[in-house]
Scaffold this active site. Sequence first.
Site, PDB file in Angstrom:
ATOM      1  CG  ASP A 139      58.058  22.222   8.064  1.00  0.00           C
ATOM      2  OD1 ASP A 139      59.195  21.904   7.670  1.00  0.00           O
ATOM      3  OD2 ASP A 139      57.348  23.083   7.505  1.00  0.00           O
ATOM      4  CD  GLU A 188      61.657  25.091   6.271  1.00  0.00           C
ATOM      5  OE1 GLU A 188      60.896  25.082   5.302  1.00  0.00           O
ATOM      6  OE2 GLU A 188      62.894  25.229   6.167  1.00  0.00           O
TER       7      GLU A 188
END
Length: 244
Positions: free
Chosen positions: A121, A164
């Site tokens: 992430d 993301e």
Amino acid sequence: MDTFKRKFRQHQIRLVVLVLSAAMSGSALTTWLTTEELPLLERLEDIALAMTIAFLTASALLYYTIRVQGEYLKLHLKVDQIANTDDLTGLANRRSFIREGNKRLAMAQTSNTQIGLLLVDIDWFKHVNDTYGHDAGDQTLCHIAHTLRDAAPDTALVSRLGGEEFTVMCEAASPEALGDIAEAMRRQIEAKCFRYKSEIICTTISIGLSMTRDGDTLSTLLSRADKALYDAKSHGRNRFALAA
């Protein structure tokens, strides 16, 4: 995909051999049976001529057929690539990750091989979008994707789950070996800033790691990695954590 192409070529070769053999042998047999009244030499000449005509005719038809099938193959591969590739980053998308991930997990369980999953992430990604705009955010995603792909083992499955979040699925002999892979990725991301217009954008990543266990599914493997990712973010980001 390479397996699909190889099987397609093998099918085409078998088709050529079968059709040419059938056409030439059929024409030879028909000519032999219909020229009984002719001398042997003339019969053989007629058979040779019939086989030549059959060969040329069958070859022309095969060329057309294979060419059409080749175009269909290209179209199929293009559609399959679009369906399984993330438009922005060029990585495997969620659909491809689930399909290929399940396949790799099943193979690993059969061969008693350990698989590691890294759930990645981007830290403070919303800040990038808010500060530089969404186009800069897209460039950041591409930058992270390319860096992960370069840093991952050659046989790793690198995917973008969405937003993301990325995954890297690879063989790992031990949790320590998986940690080494994660740390190498973290360091490369941290060290590689990139230029966006007149700005220099630097990012870091947090990573959750999980190793396969008996009876694991892709869902359970991903769930443990997600919990480990939460731990990594809770302890300051720009680090990795291994699922307990």
